[in-house]
Scaffold this motif. Structure first.
Motif, PDB file in Angstrom:
ATOM      1  N   ARG A  33       0.830  -1.208   0.000  1.00  0.00           N
ATOM      2  CA  ARG A  33       0.000   0.000   0.000  1.00  0.00           C
ATOM      3  C   ARG A  33       0.868   1.263   0.000  1.00  0.00           C
ATOM      4  N   LYS A  34       2.003   1.225   0.715  1.00  0.00           N
ATOM      5  CA  LYS A  34       2.903   2.380   0.743  1.00  0.00           C
ATOM      6  C   LYS A  34       3.675   2.520  -0.567  1.00  0.00           C
ATOM      7  N   THR A  35       3.910   1.425  -1.258  1.00  0.00           N
ATOM      8  CA  THR A  35       4.677   1.445  -2.503  1.00  0.00           C
ATOM      9  C   THR A  35       3.838   1.964  -3.664  1.00  0.00           C
ATOM     10  N   ARG A  36       2.576   1.631  -3.683  1.00  0.00           N
ATOM     11  CA  ARG A  36       1.714   1.935  -4.831  1.00  0.00           C
ATOM     12  C   ARG A  36       1.691   3.409  -5.235  1.00  0.00           C
ATOM     13  N   PRO A  37       1.537   4.369  -4.306  1.00  0.00           N
ATOM     14  CA  PRO A  37       1.497   5.770  -4.749  1.00  0.00           C
ATOM     15  C   PRO A  37       2.790   6.209  -5.445  1.00  0.00           C
ATOM     16  N   TRP A  38       3.929   5.701  -4.966  1.00  0.00           N
ATOM     17  CA  TRP A  38       5.199   6.081  -5.584  1.00  0.00           C
ATOM     18  C   TRP A  38       5.350   5.454  -6.966  1.00  0.00           C
ATOM     19  N   VAL A  39       4.910   4.225  -7.102  1.00  0.00           N
ATOM     20  CA  VAL A  39       4.961   3.565  -8.412  1.00  0.00           C
ATOM     21  C   VAL A  39       4.052   4.313  -9.391  1.00  0.00           C
ATOM     22  N   LEU A  40       2.886   4.687  -8.940  1.00  0.00           N
ATOM     23  CA  LEU A  40       1.949   5.432  -9.776  1.00  0.00           C
ATOM     24  C   LEU A  40       2.518   6.803 -10.148  1.00  0.00           C
ATOM     25  N   PHE A  41       3.159   7.464  -9.201  1.00  0.00           N
ATOM     26  CA  PHE A  41       3.772   8.772  -9.437  1.00  0.00           C
ATOM     27  C   PHE A  41       4.865   8.681 -10.511  1.00  0.00           C
ATOM     28  N   ILE A  42       5.739   7.692 -10.393  1.00  0.00           N
ATOM     29  CA  ILE A  42       6.815   7.525 -11.378  1.00  0.00           C
ATOM     30  C   ILE A  42       6.235   7.147 -12.742  1.00  0.00           C
ATOM     31  N   ALA A  43       5.179   6.349 -12.768  1.00  0.00           N
ATOM     32  CA  ALA A  43       4.542   5.993 -14.041  1.00  0.00           C
ATOM     33  C   ALA A  43       3.975   7.231 -14.725  1.00  0.00           C
ATOM     34  N   VAL A  44       3.294   8.083 -13.969  1.00  0.00           N
ATOM     35  CA  VAL A  44       2.721   9.305 -14.541  1.00  0.00           C
ATOM     36  C   VAL A  44       3.840  10.221 -15.043  1.00  0.00           C
ATOM     37  N   LEU A  45       4.918  10.370 -14.258  1.00  0.00           N
ATOM     38  CA  LEU A  45       6.047  11.176 -14.711  1.00  0.00           C
ATOM     39  C   LEU A  45       6.654  10.602 -15.993  1.00  0.00           C
TER      40      LEU A  45
END
Length: 173
Positions: A33-45
Motif C-alpha cells: 500500500r505504501k509502494t503503490r502511490p510512488w509507483v503510480l507517481f513515477i509511471a505518470v512522470l
C-alpha cells in the motif's frame, strides 16, 4: 462462555489468501500500500516525459527539413546536409526514447493497478500479477542497461579509432 487455553500457541496476524493456497501478512499488505502511490507517481512522470520527448522530436524533424531546403550563403552544401542528418537522427532518437519511456511507464502502471487489486481483494492471483508486472519492468530496465553499456563501449572504440585515423593522416611538421 469460552475458556482460553493459557498454553495454546499464539495466533498469527496472517490472512489466508485465495482459499488456503498462500498467505499475505499485514506487513506485506502495508508495504504494498505504501509502494503503490510512488509507483503510480513515477509511471505518470514517465508518461509526461514520453509526451515531452515526442513533442521535442517534431521541431527536430522540421528543423532538419528546413536546413536541407535553405540555401544558406557561404555554407557548403555538404555541411547543410550533415546538419539535416544530425537533426533528423536526433528526432528519431527522441522518438525511440519516448517509446521506451512509454513502455516502462506502462509496466509501472500495470504494477500499480495490480497492487491495488491485490491489497483490496487479497487474491493470490492479483499478487502474482503485480510481481509479474514488476519483473517485466526490471527486465526492461536491465536490458536497456546492457544495451547502453554496449553502445557506450562501441562509441568509445569508434571515437578512439577515428581520432587515431585522423591523427595518422595529418602531415608531421
Amino acid at each position: 462462555m469460552s475458556v482460553q487455553d493459557a498454553y495454546a500457541p499464539p495466533r498469527s496476524v496472517v490472512r489466508d489468501v485465495s482459499g488456503g493456497s498462500g498467505v499475505m501478512s499485514e506487513r506485506v499488505l502495508a508495504s504494498l500500500r505504501k509502494t503503490r502511490p510512488w509507483v503510480l507517481f513515477i509511471a505518470v512522470l514517465g508518461f509526461i516525459g514520453a509526451a515531452f520527448m515526442l513533442i521535442a522530436s517534431l521541431p527536430m524533424f522540421l528543423g532538419g527539413g528546413m536546413m536541407g531546403m535553405s540555401g544558406l550563403e557561404g555554407v557548403d552544401a555538404s555541411a547543410g546536409l550533415a546538419g539535416t542528418g544530425l537533426m533528423v537522427g536526433m528526432g528519431v532518437m527522441y522518438i525511440l526514447l519516448a517509446v521506451i519511456y512509454f513502455i516502462a511507464s506502462l509496466y509501472l502502471l500495470r504494477y500499480a493497478s495490480a497492487i491495488k487489486r491485490a491489497t483490496t481483494g487479497l487474491s493470490l492471483d492479483d499478487m502474482e500479477a503485480a510481481l509479474e508486472a514488476q519483473a517485466s519492468f526490471w527486465k526492461l530496465v536491465g536490458i536497456l542497461s546492457i544495451v547502453s553499456i554496449v553502445l557506450m563501449i562501441v562509441f568509445m572504440v569508434v571515437g578512439i579509432g577515428s581520432v587515431a585515423m585522423l591523427s595518422s593522416g595529418l602531415p608531421s611538421q
